[in-house]
Write a protein that holds these residues in place. Sequence first.
Motif, PDB file in Angstrom:
ATOM      1  N   ASP A  88       0.023   0.868  -4.136  1.00 19.05           N
ATOM      2  CA  ASP A  88       1.046   1.458  -4.981  1.00 19.05           C
ATOM      3  C   ASP A  88       0.977   0.794  -6.346  1.00 19.05           C
TER       4      ASP A  88
ATOM      5  N   ASP B  54      -9.351   7.409  -6.020  1.00 17.17           N
ATOM      6  CA  ASP B  54      -7.905   7.620  -5.960  1.00 17.17           C
ATOM      7  C   ASP B  54      -7.236   6.277  -5.712  1.00 17.17           C
TER       8      ASP B  54
ATOM      9  N   SER C 176      -4.187   5.411  -5.821  1.00 16.09           N
ATOM     10  CA  SER C 176      -2.955   5.438  -5.044  1.00 16.09           C
ATOM     11  C   SER C 176      -3.230   5.319  -3.554  1.00 16.09           C
ATOM     12  N   ASP C 177      -4.458   5.610  -3.130  1.00 14.73           N
ATOM     13  CA  ASP C 177      -4.816   5.430  -1.732  1.00 14.73           C
ATOM     14  C   ASP C 177      -5.029   3.961  -1.400  1.00 14.73           C
TER      15      ASP C 177
ATOM     16  N   PHE D 146      -7.254  -0.708   3.860  1.00 16.61           N
ATOM     17  CA  PHE D 146      -5.954  -1.001   4.469  1.00 16.61           C
ATOM     18  C   PHE D 146      -6.102  -1.479   5.907  1.00 16.61           C
ATOM     19  N   TRP D 147      -6.874  -0.746   6.714  1.00 15.25           N
ATOM     20  CA  TRP D 147      -6.979  -1.096   8.128  1.00 15.25           C
ATOM     21  C   TRP D 147      -7.740  -2.399   8.339  1.00 15.25           C
TER      22      TRP D 147
ATOM     23  N   PHE E 174       0.831  -1.198   0.000  1.00 13.76           N
ATOM     24  CA  PHE E 174       0.000   0.000   0.000  1.00 13.76           C
ATOM     25  C   PHE E 174       0.865   1.247   0.000  1.00 13.76           C
ATOM     26  N   LYS E 175       0.435   2.220  -0.782  1.00 20.70           N
ATOM     27  CA  LYS E 175       1.177   3.477  -0.887  1.00 20.70           C
ATOM     28  C   LYS E 175       0.893   4.395   0.287  1.00 20.70           C
ATOM     29  N   ARG E 176      -0.322   4.355   0.794  1.00 19.09           N
ATOM     30  CA  ARG E 176      -0.703   5.205   1.922  1.00 19.09           C
ATOM     31  C   ARG E 176      -1.294   4.339   3.014  1.00 19.09           C
ATOM     32  N   TYR E 177      -0.785   4.477   4.243  1.00 22.14           N
ATOM     33  CA  TYR E 177      -1.258   3.670   5.369  1.00 22.14           C
ATOM     34  C   TYR E 177      -2.517   4.309   5.957  1.00 22.14           C
ATOM     35  N   GLY E 178      -3.609   4.090   5.303  1.00 27.07           N
ATOM     36  CA  GLY E 178      -4.867   4.650   5.755  1.00 27.07           C
ATOM     37  C   GLY E 178      -6.009   4.150   4.891  1.00 27.07           C
ATOM     38  N   GLY E 179      -7.224   4.453   5.297  1.00 28.65           N
ATOM     39  CA  GLY E 179      -8.390   4.019   4.553  1.00 28.65           C
ATOM     40  C   GLY E 179      -8.964   2.731   5.114  1.00 28.65           C
TER      41      GLY E 179
END
Length: 329
Positions: free
Chosen positions: A272, A266, A268-269, A58-59, A50-55
């Motif tokens: 990656d 998005d 990228s959220d 992901f969690w 994952f590109k961003r640790y959130g959302g």
Amino acid sequence: MSRAEILGSNFSLADRSAGDQIALRTVVACLISIAWYNALELIVLCFTTFKRYGGCYFWCLLIASFSIIPFGIGYLLIIFDIYTNMFPVAMELVAWVGMVTGQSLVLWSRLHLVCHSQTVLRATLIMIIVDAIILHIPGCVLELGSHSNKSYLFSTGFDIFERIQLVGFSIQEIILSIIYSWEAVRLLNLRPRGHYRGTLVQLLIVNVAMILMDAAVIGVQYSGLFDIHVALKAMVYSIKLKLEYAILGKLVVMTEMGSHNSALTDLSDFVDLAFQTSDTPQPDSDRIRENPGYGAHNRIRAPSKGSSADPLRDSLSTAHSPSPSNPDC
């Protein structure tokens, strides 16, 4: 208090002969070991993919993956009578909530990539919340009671309700998988010339495999093999979460290619995109089959127009170029 004293049945290793105990211990240890290995790999993949640790996606994926570890530990302590108080029971109950409801929320989160109907998304989320309340709370009460000093009041109810609980959660996941498959079919049908048909077949096979694994867990549970059943549950949920990464790669490609006529997302959220380029379908192969004159010299000129291996970068380049470029991998 041992597992045999709690349930008064043939589920416990203590009730088996010496040969059966060795075989069951081996099977349980192998299944939980595989589940732990998969869980550790999933946790690493969460932080590297994952590109961003959130959302939400992901969690939910991270919590569901991590919950496999305490779930296995709790049941090992119970099955092998290593720690006989309420601690391992509480551990596996909390982990079970994170594992099964986390898996359902993972399925719900990825619906956002193919389904943009707020009615469907809201209805499925309500289903998950309601099922969690009506299935987790009574199940936790009955299991805690079956390990108490008055276990005779709860053991029969726990044995019955646990089967109902597992069937209920399996039906919930099947519903989410069917909705996802239906929306994925509709999305891929919008792609030109049908060169995403292979992607569609792969996505459907993964969802069918998940349904078959749920059926296998239910079958083992109804056969009365409690110890193997709980170990198999941990392994099956770890495999289903690993299959999520295969689905995620396909979803990213599908959504990116159809982003011009779908709701804004998005990507990228979510992940990656650089990790997913190997799964990107190549339109060049279709051009070669349709027009043999379209050879290597045509494909070599494509990168000079600003294309790259990153599909997100390709989409940005296309927005500034009068004609789309064809990446050569």
